[in-house]
Design an enzyme around this catalytic site. Structure first.
Site, PDB file in Angstrom:
ATOM      1  N   PHE A  92      17.043  79.802  48.832  1.00  0.00           N
ATOM      2  CA  PHE A  92      15.955  80.544  48.189  1.00  0.00           C
ATOM      3  C   PHE A  92      14.699  79.685  48.122  1.00  0.00           C
ATOM      4  O   PHE A  92      13.610  80.120  48.511  1.00  0.00           O
ATOM      5  CB  PHE A  92      16.363  80.988  46.791  1.00  0.00           C
ATOM      6  CG  PHE A  92      15.339  81.864  46.125  1.00  0.00           C
ATOM      7  CD1 PHE A  92      15.407  83.242  46.235  1.00  0.00           C
ATOM      8  CD2 PHE A  92      14.283  81.314  45.396  1.00  0.00           C
ATOM      9  CE1 PHE A  92      14.441  84.052  45.643  1.00  0.00           C
ATOM     10  CE2 PHE A  92      13.323  82.112  44.804  1.00  0.00           C
ATOM     11  CZ  PHE A  92      13.400  83.484  44.931  1.00  0.00           C
ATOM     12  N   ASP A  93      14.833  78.472  47.619  1.00  0.00           N
ATOM     13  CA  ASP A  93      13.680  77.586  47.402  1.00  0.00           C
ATOM     14  C   ASP A  93      13.745  76.445  48.408  1.00  0.00           C
ATOM     15  O   ASP A  93      14.138  75.334  48.101  1.00  0.00           O
ATOM     16  CB  ASP A  93      13.716  77.058  45.963  1.00  0.00           C
ATOM     17  CG  ASP A  93      12.446  76.295  45.591  1.00  0.00           C
ATOM     18  OD1 ASP A  93      11.489  76.300  46.385  1.00  0.00           O
ATOM     19  OD2 ASP A  93      12.431  75.682  44.514  1.00  0.00           O
ATOM     20  N   GLY A 141      17.122  79.339  60.373  1.00  0.00           N
ATOM     21  CA  GLY A 141      17.050  78.157  61.215  1.00  0.00           C
ATOM     22  C   GLY A 141      16.423  76.947  60.535  1.00  0.00           C
ATOM     23  O   GLY A 141      15.663  76.201  61.166  1.00  0.00           O
ATOM     24  N   PHE A 142      16.744  76.745  59.245  1.00  0.00           N
ATOM     25  CA  PHE A 142      16.243  75.572  58.518  1.00  0.00           C
ATOM     26  C   PHE A 142      14.721  75.475  58.570  1.00  0.00           C
ATOM     27  O   PHE A 142      14.148  74.413  58.826  1.00  0.00           O
ATOM     28  CB  PHE A 142      16.851  74.275  59.073  1.00  0.00           C
ATOM     29  CG  PHE A 142      18.310  74.056  58.773  1.00  0.00           C
ATOM     30  CD1 PHE A 142      19.008  74.913  57.945  1.00  0.00           C
ATOM     31  CD2 PHE A 142      18.984  72.983  59.335  1.00  0.00           C
ATOM     32  CE1 PHE A 142      20.362  74.702  57.667  1.00  0.00           C
ATOM     33  CE2 PHE A 142      20.328  72.761  59.071  1.00  0.00           C
ATOM     34  CZ  PHE A 142      21.021  73.616  58.239  1.00  0.00           C
ATOM     35  N   SER A 173      25.767  75.805  58.491  1.00  0.00           N
ATOM     36  CA  SER A 173      24.914  76.957  58.782  1.00  0.00           C
ATOM     37  C   SER A 173      25.145  77.399  60.224  1.00  0.00           C
ATOM     38  O   SER A 173      25.226  76.567  61.125  1.00  0.00           O
ATOM     39  CB  SER A 173      23.437  76.596  58.599  1.00  0.00           C
ATOM     40  OG  SER A 173      22.620  77.621  59.133  1.00  0.00           O
ATOM     41  N   ASN A 229      22.976  78.927  62.025  1.00  0.00           N
ATOM     42  CA  ASN A 229      21.677  79.261  62.606  1.00  0.00           C
ATOM     43  C   ASN A 229      20.969  78.114  63.319  1.00  0.00           C
ATOM     44  O   ASN A 229      19.853  78.280  63.794  1.00  0.00           O
ATOM     45  CB  ASN A 229      20.771  79.825  61.511  1.00  0.00           C
ATOM     46  CG  ASN A 229      21.359  81.062  60.878  1.00  0.00           C
ATOM     47  OD1 ASN A 229      21.894  81.921  61.573  1.00  0.00           O
ATOM     48  ND2 ASN A 229      21.293  81.160  59.557  1.00  0.00           N
ATOM     49  N   LYS A 267      29.009  70.837  52.405  1.00  0.00           N
ATOM     50  CA  LYS A 267      29.128  72.303  52.345  1.00  0.00           C
ATOM     51  C   LYS A 267      29.831  72.791  53.597  1.00  0.00           C
ATOM     52  O   LYS A 267      29.434  72.442  54.713  1.00  0.00           O
ATOM     53  CB  LYS A 267      27.752  72.944  52.220  1.00  0.00           C
ATOM     54  CG  LYS A 267      27.793  74.449  51.951  1.00  0.00           C
ATOM     55  CD  LYS A 267      26.423  74.972  51.554  1.00  0.00           C
ATOM     56  CE  LYS A 267      26.469  76.431  51.127  1.00  0.00           C
ATOM     57  NZ  LYS A 267      25.164  76.905  50.631  1.00  0.00           N
ATOM     58  N   GLY A 292      29.332  85.743  47.533  1.00  0.00           N
ATOM     59  CA  GLY A 292      29.724  87.039  46.997  1.00  0.00           C
ATOM     60  C   GLY A 292      29.846  87.094  45.496  1.00  0.00           C
ATOM     61  O   GLY A 292      30.561  87.929  44.953  1.00  0.00           O
ATOM     62  N   TYR A 334      23.154  83.585  45.254  1.00  0.00           N
ATOM     63  CA  TYR A 334      21.828  83.707  45.860  1.00  0.00           C
ATOM     64  C   TYR A 334      21.547  85.161  46.219  1.00  0.00           C
ATOM     65  O   TYR A 334      20.637  85.779  45.671  1.00  0.00           O
ATOM     66  CB  TYR A 334      21.718  82.801  47.082  1.00  0.00           C
ATOM     67  CG  TYR A 334      20.510  83.040  47.982  1.00  0.00           C
ATOM     68  CD1 TYR A 334      19.394  83.733  47.544  1.00  0.00           C
ATOM     69  CD2 TYR A 334      20.488  82.557  49.282  1.00  0.00           C
ATOM     70  CE1 TYR A 334      18.292  83.947  48.368  1.00  0.00           C
ATOM     71  CE2 TYR A 334      19.382  82.759  50.115  1.00  0.00           C
ATOM     72  CZ  TYR A 334      18.299  83.461  49.655  1.00  0.00           C
ATOM     73  OH  TYR A 334      17.222  83.665  50.480  1.00  0.00           O
TER      74      TYR A 334
END
Length: 343
Positions: free
Chosen positions: A70-71, A120-121, A182, A184, A216, A299, A320
């Site tokens: 988000f941030d 994509g970061f 990720s 992406n 993660k 979720g 999120y």
């Protein structure tokens, strides 16, 4: 969903490009953090003392926090803290600024309470994020920094990027998260193999030896792979594991396959991940016991689900996607719900 926010979402936000709506919401939250005194917002949103959690040598006001994504540039910390999040994980940040993937790259699946993203970061670099964290007004909220590699960095040099990002933010981060999950960034998920992940974790830890380090993982790993990565985290002296990132699966969606296919590639987040992320949590817990801080994400929609994760062994819980659907009162409502459940 709050009635007023439901109207706003239905008639305004849902009709806007998803990334543009996100930028608008981010701007409002940023203004909230800058303009409204913290004592005013905390009167309505601050978690009760009974919710505090101590882990990794840190005190979290609530077990519920905001997941990375988000941030991205650590601009909204004060506003997000004012909304009741017990911690804010910023990023993913990379050593050098990068624009991310071409748009459109963020899509709502309203019927599923989900998002597909292939961002994509996109971020303005670790040094800027560090400056933004240092400039925040709220010095009590816990701030984690999620770090990744630049897209142009070859896989064999990935450890250098993670070390550089960790070094840039080590003086302002309460904890660090190595993001190798990720979907992406091309080739990123291959870095979850033990052979590739080990030097990355060691490089990040050596660059920021005094900051708790977590990794993660993806929900698409097999249970065996999850156990292997969890054991590696233990062996390498990490503080914890975050379970889990977005998924490449499209199974069980209510949104028509035609629409989903038109959105294209990317990581799926939100309510469709509820059960798989819960399974990943249980697998990590079975392997780690009490040796790691386990942050469960994926979720999570309400206080009952947060408590279910905590009861299953999570130390902390993040959300999120539901934030975009439920609105600004979401974190505070979860804190109130947790307090009621515990009474």
């Amino acid at each position: 969903m709050n009635a007023a926010y439901r109207l706003l979402f239905t008639h305004v936000l849902s009709k806007m490009d998803t990334e543009r709506a996100h930028a608008l919401a981010s701007g409002v939250i940023r203004t909230l953090g800058r303009r409204i005194p913290a004592r005013v917002t905390s009167t309505f949103t601050a978690p009760g003392e009974s919710l505090a959690v101590e882990t990794m040598g840190l005190r979290f006001a609530s077990p519920f926090g905001l997941a990375a994504g988000f941030d991205k540039d650590a601009e909204d910390i004060d506003g997000l803290a004012a909304l009741g999040f017990g911690h804010v994980e910023v990023g993913t940040v990379t050593p050098r600024p990068q624009p991310g993937n071409p748009g459109p790259r963020l899509f709502r699946l309203v019927a599923d309470g989900a998002l597909i993203n292939r961002m994509g970061f996109n971020n303005r670099g670790a040094e800027l994020a560090a400056a933004n964290i240092a400039a925040r007004r709220n010095r009590t909220v816990i701030v984690g920094v999620n770090i990744g590699k630049n897209k142009t960095t070859e896989a064999e040099d990935a450890h250098l990027d993670y070390a550089a990002a960790a070094s840039a933010v080590k003086d302002v981060a309460d904890y660090l998260v190595v993001n190798v999950s990720s979907p992406n960034t091309p080739g990123l998920r291959s870095l979850q193999s033990l052979e590739s992940l080990t030097p990355i974790l060691r490089a990040a830890r050596e660059a920021a030896p005094d900051v708790p380090l977590l990794v993660k993982i993806a929900p698409d790993l097999t249970d065996g792979e999850i156990r292997e990565v969890t054991q590696l985290a233990i062996d390498e002296g990490l503080a914890g594991v975050i379970a889990a990132n977005t998924t490449i699966s499209r199974a069980g969606l209510r949104t028509s396959s035609r629409v989903v296919e038109a959105f294209g590639a990317g990581g799926l987040s939100g309510r469709p991940l509820t059960e798989r992320s819960f399974e990943v949590l249980r697998t990590v817990k079975e392997t780690a016991g009490d040796r790691l801080c386990i942050i469960s994400v994926g979720g999570v929609a309400d206080a009952a689900e947060v408590q279910r994760r905590l009861d299953a062994g999570a130390t902390l819980v993040q959300g999120y996607t539901e934030f975009l659907y439920a609105g600004p009162g979401w974190a505070a409502s979860i804190n109130r719900g947790l307090a009621r459940l515990r009474r």
